[in-house]
Write a protein that holds these residues in place. Structure first.
Motif, PDB file in Angstrom:
ATOM      1  N   PRO A   2      81.299  31.386  66.155  1.00  0.00           N
ATOM      2  CA  PRO A   2      80.887  30.504  65.063  1.00  0.00           C
ATOM      3  C   PRO A   2      80.154  29.281  65.603  1.00  0.00           C
ATOM      4  O   PRO A   2      80.401  28.825  66.708  1.00  0.00           O
ATOM      5  N   CYS A  73      86.604  26.631  57.536  1.00  0.00           N
ATOM      6  CA  CYS A  73      86.508  27.766  58.444  1.00  0.00           C
ATOM      7  C   CYS A  73      86.693  29.058  57.654  1.00  0.00           C
ATOM      8  O   CYS A  73      87.524  29.138  56.754  1.00  0.00           O
ATOM      9  N   GLU A  78      87.427  31.549  63.654  1.00  0.00           N
ATOM     10  CA  GLU A  78      86.620  30.339  63.592  1.00  0.00           C
ATOM     11  C   GLU A  78      87.497  29.092  63.699  1.00  0.00           C
ATOM     12  O   GLU A  78      87.133  28.110  64.347  1.00  0.00           O
TER      13      GLU A  78
END
Length: 186
Positions: A2, A73, A78
């Motif tokens: 991410p 998130c 992530e």
């Protein structure tokens, strides 16, 4: 992987008010010594450090969300990356990496490149089994619980225990559905 939010851990760390690292380290050491004196049992000290960290984490998450300027998130992967890349840098000034994901994506390890809490620390033989930095487990657990993630955080490797690195395991137990207050207009 991410993308890190608009403000990276380095940028936030540069702009955050800090206390002297030695003062912080020595104060934490004094707390651990006092707990060892008061509680006498190493396992009880580990539990107390975890609980102290949990209480810190439940409050620290607000500052993290306010200063990191990140969006929600998408998943646990992530979230773990944000903890490692932004959270540890923002609050401790250290870099961490996420490794050893399980197949389900619910368990990973966070490896710290450095740990400022252990500067000047040598554990005596009487402290076998003491996870000196167990406060970090509690901080992560408390912070994640505030964002609806029930987790279990434990030390996998600890240099003070004779290992070659500092490594935490973070295991997602369940994603707690968010509850909204009842509507006032009904």
């Amino acid at each position: 992987m991410p993308t890190v939010g608009p403000r990276s851990g380095d940028a936030i760390f540069a702009n955050v008010d800090r206390v002297n690292a030695e003062l912080f380290t020595l104060t934490y050491g004094a707390i651990v010594c006092q707990l060892l004196t008061d509680l006498e049992e190493v396992e009880e000290v580990n539990k107390q450090l975890d609980q102290m960290g949990y209480n810190i984490g439940t409050r620290l998450i607000d500052e993290f969300l306010a200063k990191a300027n990140i969006s929600r998130c998408v998943d646990f992967k992530e979230t773990a990356e944000m903890i490692a890349k932004v959270g540890f840098k923002m609050f401790l000034g250290v870099t961490a990496s996420v490794t050893n994901w399980d197949v389900e994506g619910t368990c990973c390890n966070i490896v710290l490149e450095d740990n400022p809490l252990v500067d000047f620390v040598e554990l005596p033989d009487t402290c076998q089994g003491l996870y000196y930095c167990n406060v970090l487990c509690g901080v992560i657990r408390g912070a994640l619980e505030m964002v609806s993630m029930k987790t279990e955080v434990t030390w996998v490797r600890d240099v003070l225990q004779g290992d070659d690195s500092y490594e935490l395991q973070v295991k997602l137990l369940k994603q707690v559905p968010e509850e909204y207050p009842y509507k006032d207009d009904e």
